[in-house]
Design an enzyme around this catalytic site. Structure first.
Site, PDB file in Angstrom:
ATOM      1  N   GLU A  88      -9.422 -15.227 -21.157  1.00 18.48           N
ATOM      2  CA  GLU A  88     -10.453 -14.191 -21.063  1.00 18.48           C
ATOM      3  C   GLU A  88      -9.893 -12.900 -20.476  1.00 18.48           C
ATOM      4  OE1 GLU A  88     -13.482 -14.045 -22.154  1.00 18.48           O
ATOM      5  OE2 GLU A  88     -13.874 -16.109 -22.734  1.00 18.48           O
ATOM      6  N   ASP A 110     -30.925 -20.682 -11.685  1.00 20.62           N
ATOM      7  CA  ASP A 110     -31.468 -19.519 -12.414  1.00 20.62           C
ATOM      8  C   ASP A 110     -30.526 -18.314 -12.389  1.00 20.62           C
ATOM      9  OD1 ASP A 110     -31.508 -18.910  -9.780  1.00 20.62           O
ATOM     10  OD2 ASP A 110     -33.629 -18.405  -9.666  1.00 20.62           O
ATOM     11  N   GLU A 141     -13.526  -0.999 -22.126  1.00 16.51           N
ATOM     12  CA  GLU A 141     -14.325  -0.415 -21.057  1.00 16.51           C
ATOM     13  C   GLU A 141     -14.070  -1.197 -19.781  1.00 16.51           C
ATOM     14  OE1 GLU A 141     -15.699   2.305 -20.400  1.00 16.51           O
ATOM     15  OE2 GLU A 141     -17.709   2.451 -21.258  1.00 16.51           O
TER      16      GLU A 141
END
Lengths: 281, 281
Positions: A88, A110, A141
């Site tokens: 990544e 959550d 970016e």
DNA sequence: TAAATAGTGTCTCTAAGACAATATCTC
DNA sequence: GAGATATTGTCTTAGAGACACTATTTA
């Protein structure tokens, strides 16, 4: 009819077993990349100030579109978490750090609006040369943000302020120190300040870990190129710990860990410094 | 026809998003529980020897049926990893430790024959009283095993030997030290010696972490009941680090962290020792 | 030559380790 | 009283911090 599990051999059991019958979370890896960046020089003979910085990318898609976030992404089925972290980071920032350290999982139910997603986070450290290399690449970016982490107030809250000077971006988030285990501080996000997901929490935790380890000398070398001056190395430790050291004492302590080379710096407006390298263990 | 992602609002995006379309691993939590156990006394006036021990359970079902393994199990969708660790430990061993520390993830693709399963592991520490409490509970097939971890040979291999004296069980596994990052040693399993899955690797890693932290005093108190003698505390550190300390020096260093009580031990065949408690921070 | 960093030498203070000596309990 | 641990005090030494001083380069 199926045999009871007790009567099966292990091979039979495995034949009939299907992991995917059970609910399970999705897994991402996020990487907090640290580097020490130089700031504008004040005059021709003074060395530049340094700041501890982390690398963020601007999210192009939902959720949290347009917000700044840690590089990272979903784990693929044929790679380890560490391999995923390297991949990544390479895909999103083109960095290939030497140092990658697991810093644990963030598993609040959550924490991601898409559903149950656990982040296994890593800390990476890149040296000065790689810090500059990214600066020249404007395809992605991705930007370096200086990190400023305030003292904790009485209620445990602290401000985490990330700044990118060139683009005049300031991200001011607030976290609260909830507990400490084995010298590792955990935080809750009070105000994300515009950082995606719970990344303020992850960054605050990573910052605490790096600070803690910065008292060991070993980690310092990860911030440096192969050849470096002792005062450069000293400045890195000062930057990480937010303190000032006396050169004489720093030299004495670091000397057993480095070897002198024949090379030295030039043109700095003051006496040249010998270049050193890390001594092989 | 579905809108392109770029034109959706975040709410629309989330409405259409289904995490479970993507392949993803299963998640387990495994817990390495440490305690300091006493060994047989030599005579009435000598204090008992101590050993560092970990808690293993005998697997009742496939895979690895009949082998010894770390307590643990699958993460449920409504709990955090830490909550899962507490729950599994309670269900499988009835222990409720105060200390639970994340020690990272083990994510080798083939580490479990059932398929892609990542273990997020935790270290827990229980005090003397809880060590004895378990000994009396024979409902579960859970037992304490003393840990003996040899010096690393030149090729990095080391033996991890787990022993349960009462049942005369010896598990001899072999691991190889592969790398060290941020002072954390990583191992590969060379010979599991009968431990389930890659649990030899997890135990070796946990042992390294506990040893590393045992030089800080804070962790020592987790092994102790509320009231303890200084020599008991000293013995714990000696056990964890595998060293011998001089009582006079240990006392001097620990004194700022403890408070004296009015109580003391009796009937030990020698001078009574005052009981201390950890000083509140 | 001034201003800055590079580098050396040395003094002091603290904390850790070694160890001697005394105290107190139980059998 | 013997044998064990508990507890206190002190000497020595290694290392960290403070600081004074010298060295070397460039505008």
């Amino acid at each position: 009819m199926q045999k009871a599990e007790q009567n099966m051999t292990e091979a039979e059991f495995l034949q009939n077993y299907d992991l995917t019958r059970y609910p399970r979370p999705s897994i991402t890896v996020d990487i907090v990349t640290f580097g020490v960046t130089g700031e504008a020089e004040r005059n021709y003979r003074q060395d530049e100030k340094k700041s501890l910085s982390i690398l963020l990318i601007k999210r192009g898609g939902h959720p949290c579109r347009g917000m700044w976030a840690l590089p990272g992404g979903f784990l693929q089925m044929d790679e380890t978490l560490e391999e995923c972290a390297y991949r990544e980071l390479r895909e999103e920032t083109d960095l290939r750090p030497d140092t990658l350290m697991p810093m644990g999982a963030f598993s609040q139910v959550d924490r991601d609006p898409r559903g149950r997603i656990i982040s296994n986070s890593y800390i990476s450290i890149v040296d000065e040369e790689n810090v500059r290399a990214l600066a020249g690449d404007d395809a992605a970016e991705a930007k370096w943000f200086t990190v400023q982490f305030s003292e904790e107030a009485d209620d445990g809250t602290a401000e985490l302020i990330l700044r990118n000077a060139e683009s005049d971006i300031v991200i001011a988030s607030k976290v609260r120190h909830s507990k400490t285990q084995f010298g590792r501080k955990e935080y809750e996000v009070v105000d994300s300040g515009g950082l995606a997901f719970d990344h303020a929490k992850i960054i605050a935790t990573a910052f605490g870990i790096v600070r803690k380890y910065a008292t060991d000398f070993d980690i310092l070398f990860d911030f440096m190129p192969a050849l470096f001056t002792l005062s450069g190395l000293q400045k890195v430790q000062e930057t990480l710990l937010g303190i000032t050291l006396l050169p004489a004492n720093f030299r004495r302590k670091i000397m057993p860990l480095v070897e002198e080379t024949d090379l030295s710096t030039h043109g700095a407006g003051h006496r040249p410094a010998k270049l050193y390298r890390q001594k092989a263990v």
